[in-house]
Design an enzyme around this catalytic site. Structure first.
Site, PDB file in Angstrom:
ATOM      1  N   ARG A 230     -21.369 -74.137 -16.926  1.00  0.00           N
ATOM      2  CA  ARG A 230     -21.363 -75.130 -15.855  1.00  0.00           C
ATOM      3  C   ARG A 230     -21.988 -74.494 -14.630  1.00  0.00           C
ATOM      4  NH1 ARG A 230     -15.711 -75.528 -13.758  1.00  0.00           N
ATOM      5  NH2 ARG A 230     -16.534 -74.472 -11.938  1.00  0.00           N
ATOM      6  N   HIS A 234     -16.807 -77.509 -10.399  1.00  0.00           N
ATOM      7  CA  HIS A 234     -16.107 -78.357 -11.374  1.00  0.00           C
ATOM      8  C   HIS A 234     -16.369 -79.838 -11.074  1.00  0.00           C
ATOM      9  CE1 HIS A 234     -13.091 -80.102 -13.922  1.00  0.00           C
ATOM     10  NE2 HIS A 234     -12.506 -80.652 -12.881  1.00  0.00           N
ATOM     11  N   TYR A 243     -13.381 -68.771  -7.282  1.00  0.00           N
ATOM     12  CA  TYR A 243     -12.853 -68.112  -8.485  1.00  0.00           C
ATOM     13  C   TYR A 243     -13.918 -67.532  -9.400  1.00  0.00           C
ATOM     14  CZ  TYR A 243     -13.820 -72.910 -10.089  1.00  0.00           C
ATOM     15  OH  TYR A 243     -14.418 -74.116 -10.353  1.00  0.00           O
TER      16      TYR A 243
HETATM   17  C1  LIG Z   1      -4.155 -83.911 -19.024  1.00  0.00           C
HETATM   18  C2  LIG Z   1      -4.936 -83.461 -17.843  1.00  0.00           C
HETATM   19  N1  LIG Z   1      -4.547 -82.373 -17.159  1.00  0.00           N
HETATM   20  C3  LIG Z   1      -5.225 -81.949 -16.079  1.00  0.00           C
HETATM   21  C4  LIG Z   1      -6.337 -82.623 -15.642  1.00  0.00           C
HETATM   22  C5  LIG Z   1      -7.124 -82.127 -14.423  1.00  0.00           C
HETATM   23  N2  LIG Z   1      -8.395 -81.583 -14.882  1.00  0.00           N
HETATM   24  C6  LIG Z   1      -9.516 -82.322 -14.912  1.00  0.00           C
HETATM   25  S1  LIG Z   1     -10.785 -81.535 -15.619  1.00  0.00           S
HETATM   26  C7  LIG Z   1      -9.874 -80.129 -15.870  1.00  0.00           C
HETATM   27  C8  LIG Z   1     -10.494 -78.947 -16.532  1.00  0.00           C
HETATM   28  C9  LIG Z   1     -11.180 -79.339 -17.802  1.00  0.00           C
HETATM   29  O1  LIG Z   1     -11.759 -78.214 -18.383  1.00  0.00           O
HETATM   30  P1  LIG Z   1     -12.674 -78.354 -19.667  1.00  0.00           P
HETATM   31  O2  LIG Z   1     -11.925 -79.069 -20.742  1.00  0.00           O
HETATM   32  O3  LIG Z   1     -13.196 -77.015 -19.990  1.00  0.00           O
HETATM   33  O4  LIG Z   1     -13.847 -79.324 -19.221  1.00  0.00           O
HETATM   34  P2  LIG Z   1     -14.941 -79.049 -18.095  1.00  0.00           P
HETATM   35  O5  LIG Z   1     -14.360 -79.508 -16.812  1.00  0.00           O
HETATM   36  O6  LIG Z   1     -15.255 -77.609 -18.105  1.00  0.00           O
HETATM   37  O7  LIG Z   1     -16.076 -79.907 -18.509  1.00  0.00           O
HETATM   38  C10 LIG Z   1      -8.581 -80.313 -15.393  1.00  0.00           C
HETATM   39  C11 LIG Z   1      -7.532 -79.296 -15.440  1.00  0.00           C
HETATM   40  C12 LIG Z   1      -6.722 -83.768 -16.371  1.00  0.00           C
HETATM   41  N3  LIG Z   1      -7.774 -84.501 -16.027  1.00  0.00           N
HETATM   42  N4  LIG Z   1      -6.017 -84.155 -17.461  1.00  0.00           N
END
Ligand SMILES: Cc1ncc(C[n+]2csc(CCOP(=O)(O)OP(=O)(O)O)c2C)c(N)n1
Ligand SMILES: Cc1ncc(C[n+]2csc(CCOP(=O)(O)OP(=O)(O)O)c2C)c(N)n1
Ligand SMILES: [Mg+2]
Ligand SMILES: [Mg+2]
Lengths: 330, 346, 346, 330
Positions: A230, A234, A243
């Site tokens: 990425r 985020h 971080y």
């Molecule tokens: C069940 C849940 N917990 C927490 C969140 C908050 N949240 C949104 S994206 C994210 C991280 C997701 O990481 P990843 O699966 O690696 O996807 P990326 O963002 O890297 O595409 C979090 C913790 C959420 N949307 N849903």
């Protein structure tokens, strides 16, 4: 490398340029206050273009929330993608023939929909396949496990694609799991798992093509781990510099999948600067048109929050809607 | 231990704050302050959740804690809410005091099995042998125009299932004092933080550690004509509405419940008996929201003193809308005033 | 399509059943009958859940269906509630009509994320493009002395979150007719089955397929002195209590709500306006149970007609006890009579 | 085979005989209406005895709901186990020095407690280890995945033991997962997984001993799959003949772990019929005493449903309790 003829390779490049353009634009719109929270896809274009190209016309896409690229390639109008992230539910109301689920915000919850759609396709004798995406972080959720396990049990026509961009907000992969790869998690479900370089669009295409064909033949699901990065924050609400080491980012900027494909095209003599200029222009024009389409959408009526709650509106909702309509009118 | 001085929202001190050193804090900072002081006081207090460590929490509520206490006490968890709570159960039952963060209340659902099935039941199930002294912090509520699932106000979910305490502060002072009490509590406490006003204003908060007792409502504004009952960010809205109404010589009392379970029925009923009219305000959908319990208890305990039916000002019975329609969903000053008017002209 | 004849509990026919072929069925058999007929009528109807296939369901509600329709339509799922619902979402959004079984309501918690996060939202989220026509069957409630987690009556959980319909039959006739309507419904329906009376009695039920409309309450007993409002197994308890009270010349009306969302406010309010007194009865804990919403709506719509505060007869605010103490927890005829007395002597 | 001296081998045999005796008795009590729903452990005694013997004095046990054998061996008084299944919460209120969680009825939910206790022990520098049990069916729940994944990430001092009795009520293992073994699921978490013959008490002991020592040394969690068989019904509310072939049952009755160990003892000359008679007598006497202890428990006061809800009883509960007390008194 699979045999893709030059025009399809150029299509892949074009797809990725389009993605980059609309992603950049979304960030600008957000800074101008014309867009809500936006999760950028910068750096992950090869995964999305490669998988999209491997998908058949009738295949279903079940995205998580960072799949705007593949969603647009599968037929979701960009202005609706923008509308969704700008805070308008109509952004998920694209036409019936676009076989695509809406964005799934609860991390990991879409894996089971992928299993369910894959079972649905199998049961209805549909030739299509369900392609489900998720992030590296989402593999820690119980729903990932259940979705893949069930898909395995039922030989669902499902392909699971992990966009392993190595971060889940601030949590790096090695704090997400002690497993060395995410692909090896497939072993737990008795299904094939494959790790590919997600910044190599050909590798992604090849793996996706194989997995999709396997599912189409009724031979069961596959897990693909596409290792990418990425390059952005985020979301627009995040500051990754809190971080993430500058050097790591720099290193991965050097591995930008778009640069990489362009270098390849140039080396093969399939691409010249003139074409790039034309393409960039085309991309920006398309994006601008889509922004225009977004801004030309008539405002959503306040009562739309009521009208799609149920097939038939129950009396208490009609009352509540009426009170809102009167309030807005006065 | 009790609150050394209570106040309403921004600057509306009801009685003098005793002379203690204070700092001007937002709610988010006050929350952090409570955790920091409790972690210093008791080494069994741990903080765990998604992005609570290096990132300091997506709302910065745990900012700097990992530098101070290390990654054994400020734990960045894998992305797994059921584990955040499930492991907290294991930790709490064996001597730790986990303060778990669920990043947004809309993401607590994967953890419901652990919360309802275990955290809320361990003490009763074992007749007190194993307990779950833990806090679950959850930013909740609308008003910040986020993506789907980031605006939930689902306190009602935790109120028909016994075993939890449910605490919701409306200002920085209470945020610090109530969270301190929650961390010291011997039972699981769900601590809902009104993210809409996380940083909306600062208030003088005692610098030292203090606890605001769980289970006590607070009269955020005294008045004689009608009682507004609310919690969290709706308290400020009620105070605003009260100011507006004051110009029209309507004198509203505002009861900030602060704790929904156990409910301070006494304070609430006393106020309603005094004013004879009540309006309850919450962000959650109307049907089967906690407002219904409030209305019911008023009817059980003060029916004859009521001059008019208790009114509810709530969200609609719809999915919380995305940004464009959010303002039409959320209770507004105008809706509160209109509800008060209808109780006055019943 | 409407019910060709409605009746109260066991034998208490309120009006004549038209001449149709009938069978004597228990609730469990009626539930099975509805699924069987709908599966015959519409090949898109699937049944899935734990032990629903070869075993025929732990309460035998799906007995024989797998022999009849095969394992592609009667699906024994892995032990994973979140998948039972999550896969149903995928199936429903792409053309199937899953009838999912959650083995006991106490085990629905792992599926809450899929239910609240997706099933209830898909239509609204996509403004009608994708929908979730599915039924979630859940045996619920106490009275059978089972292990922990097998006695939950947690209807309130599903009533503050919009997007579901919530249906609870109290007798075999309605069980068949309401489940038929639920399977034909275009939205997700939570269908709670009172396991305590699954096999407690048989009743004549039309042999053909029929639907009892969702959203309509049923006057299970007419009366003039007080309105008892209940659903599921509590309806029978209310009818029993009414019989006892009849001996003391207290004439109770019993409203069987049948559907909690959408609520048939009209029928309920009409009855209360007529009698001037009401008692609501449910098994779930008292605080923030759905009884509170009933009381609130009565107060909103019939306050001036009330002769006494509406009473609640409910479970206590405790974890549902294991077998030894179960009888002390559950509402009893005596408690209902006492509550009625207190409304009469207010 | 690990070096267990003859007296410990005889202890294992004794443990298993005791289990069989109390399990049989529970079924009888149930038929007489003196016991609630009971999940029998018949056939699974070797797993429970083997693991129990490998555990250290201070180790924590986190059971699911079919671990009465190991619970009793860890110090839970049998009459309390009976009391629990007879419907009395005091059955989970054993003394503080018994490091054992109560029964976890929601399938799979205990795996995370195991991870949490394992992390707790690590953080507090406690030398002990957390041993968590669950069934084959429970591996399909998301909580299994999350618990093991998190334990891996944190190097929790946890050993996960699957009692793979090959059925989850009526669902056979191959409908639970497409994976060939459950042990291989460990691979998804980067932790060791081992499959053992769960009817071979020595194999179980050896695997458990190794895993527990590894966890104790701080080298992280292990997954053990013990392949065994549920010789009884799922519970006293179940009728396994509805879904399970008679021949399969017969075959496994031949592999009864108690017969097997007895044959071994006899072959080695470590056991004679006289000892068997004494042991059986002792077992029955113990069980009878425990039934007596159960029946001598004073009845649970109705108000006990209130008294352990919170550390301090809130006013509304006192009111409710008062109303119940008055009702019961009148
Ligand atoms: C069940 C849940 N917990 C927490 C969140 C908050 N949240 C949104 S994206 C994210 C991280 C997701 O990481 P990843 O699966 O690696 O996807 P990326 O963002 O890297 O595409 C979090 C913790 C959420 N949307 N849903
Ligand atoms: C979450 C949940 N779903 C369903 C049940 C009902 N149930 C109790 S035991 C069981 C099967 C468990 O199988 P397994 O894990 O293999 O353990 P075993 O019974 O074989 O020991 C089921 C479905 C439950 N207790 N919890
Ligand atoms: Mg990621
Ligand atoms: Mg099993």
């Amino acid at each position: 490398m699979p045999e893709l003829d030059p025009s399809r390779v150029r299509d892949l490049y074009r797809d990725m340029i389009m993605m980059r353009a609309f992603d950049d634009k979304a960030l600008k719109l957000q800074r101008q206050g014309r867009m809500g929270t936006w999760p950028p896809i910068k750096g992950q274009e090869a995964v999305q273009a490669g998988v999209a190209m491997a998908m058949g016309e009738d295949d279903w896409l079940i995205p998580a929330f960072r799949e705007h690229g593949v969603m647009v390639l599968r037929g979701v109008p960009l202005h609706l993608v923008y509308a969704y992230w700008a805070g308008d539910e109509r952004g998920s109301s694209y036409s019936e023939d676009v076989r695509c689920f809406p964005v799934a915000v609860p991390v990991g919850s879409q894996w089971q929909h992928g299993a369910g759609v894959g079972l649905s396709l199998k049961l209805s004798g549909d030739d299509a396949v369900a392609v489900t995406f998720g992030g590296d972080g989402s593999t820690s959720e119980g729903d990932f496990h259940e979705g893949l396990n069930c898909a395995g049990v039922f030989d669902a026509r499902t392909v699971f694609v992990i966009q392993n961009n190595q971060w889940a907000i601030s949590v790096p992969l090695h704090q997400q799991t002690r497993a060395e790869t995410l692909a090896q998690k497939a072993h737990a479900y008795g299904i094939p798992g494959i790790q590919v370089d997600g910044n190599d669009v050909f590798a992604v295409y090849a793996a996706a093509d194989e997995a999709i064909q396997r599912a189409r033949r009724g031979e069961g699901p596959t897990l693909i781990e596409a290792v990418t990065y990425r390059l952005g924050d985020h979301t627009t609400a995040d500051d990754a510099s809190r971080y993430r080491a500058e050097e790591e980012l720099k290193e991965w900027e050097g591995k930008d999948p778009i640069l990489r494909l362009r270098r390849y095209l140039e080396q093969k003599g399939l691409w010249v600067e003139d074409q790039e200029v034309v393409l960039q222009e085309e991309a920006h024009k398309w994006v601008d048109d889509q922004v225009k389409a977004l801004e030309e959408m008539p405002p959503q009526a306040p009562e739309e929050m009521f009208t799609s709650m149920y097939a038939e509106m129950p009396p208490h909702l009609s009352e509540q809607m009426q009170s809102l309509v009167e309030e807005v009118r006065s | 231990m009790s609150a050394p001085g209570s106040q309403g929202a921004e600057g509306r001190a009801l009685h003098a704050v005793p002379e203690v050193a204070t700092e001007k804090l937002t709610i988010a900072q006050a929350v952090r302050d409570a955790m920091l002081l409790e972690m210093e006081r008791d080494e069994k207090v741990l903080v765990l959740g998604e992005d609570v460590g290096v990132d300091g929490g997506v709302f910065r509520a745990t900012d700097g804690l990992i530098e101070r206490f290390g990654s054994d006490r400020v734990i960045d968890m894998p992305l797994a809410e059921s584990s955040i709570i499930g492991m907290s159960v294991g930790l709490a039952a064996t001597g730790f005091r986990p303060v778990a963060e669920i990043q947004f209340m809309g993401f607590v659902y994967p953890a419901i099995n652990q919360l309802f099935g275990h955290a809320a039941r361990m003490r009763n199930r074992t007749r007190g042998r194993l307990t779950c002294p833990m806090v679950v912090r959850m930013p909740y509520g609308g008003g910040i125009h986020p993506p789907e699932h980031h605006s939930e106000s689902y306190e009602a979910l935790f109120l028909n299932t016994p075993g939890f305490k449910v605490v919701i502060p409306s200002n920085p002072h209470d945020a610090k004092g109530l969270l301190t009490a929650a961390i010291r509590d011997e039972d699981p406490v769900l601590f809902m933080e009104p993210k809409r006003i996380y940083r909306a204003f600062r208030e003088a908060v005692p610098a030292d550690s203090f606890a605001v007792p769980i289970g006590k409502a607070h009269i955020a504004r005294t008045g004689t004509d009608v009682t507004l009952i609310a919690w969290g960010s709706m308290v400020r809205l009620c105070l605003d509405a009260a100011e507006v109404m004051a110009r029209e010589a309507i004198d509203a009392e505002v009861v900030d419940l602060r704790t929904l379970n156990p409910l301070d029925r006494e304070t609430m009923i006393e106020s309603v008996v005094k004013t004879g009219r009540a309006v309850v305000v919450h962000e959650a959908p109307r049907t089967a929201g906690f407002g219904a319990e409030i209305v019911t208890q008023i009817n059980e305990h003060a029916l004859l003193q009521l001059e008019a039916p208790v009114q509810r000002v709530t969200g609609f019975d719809v999915i919380f809308p995305l940004a464009h329609n959010e303002k039409h969903y959320l209770p507004s000053r105008e809706r509160i005033v209109a509800a008060v008017q209808s109780t006055l002209h019943f």
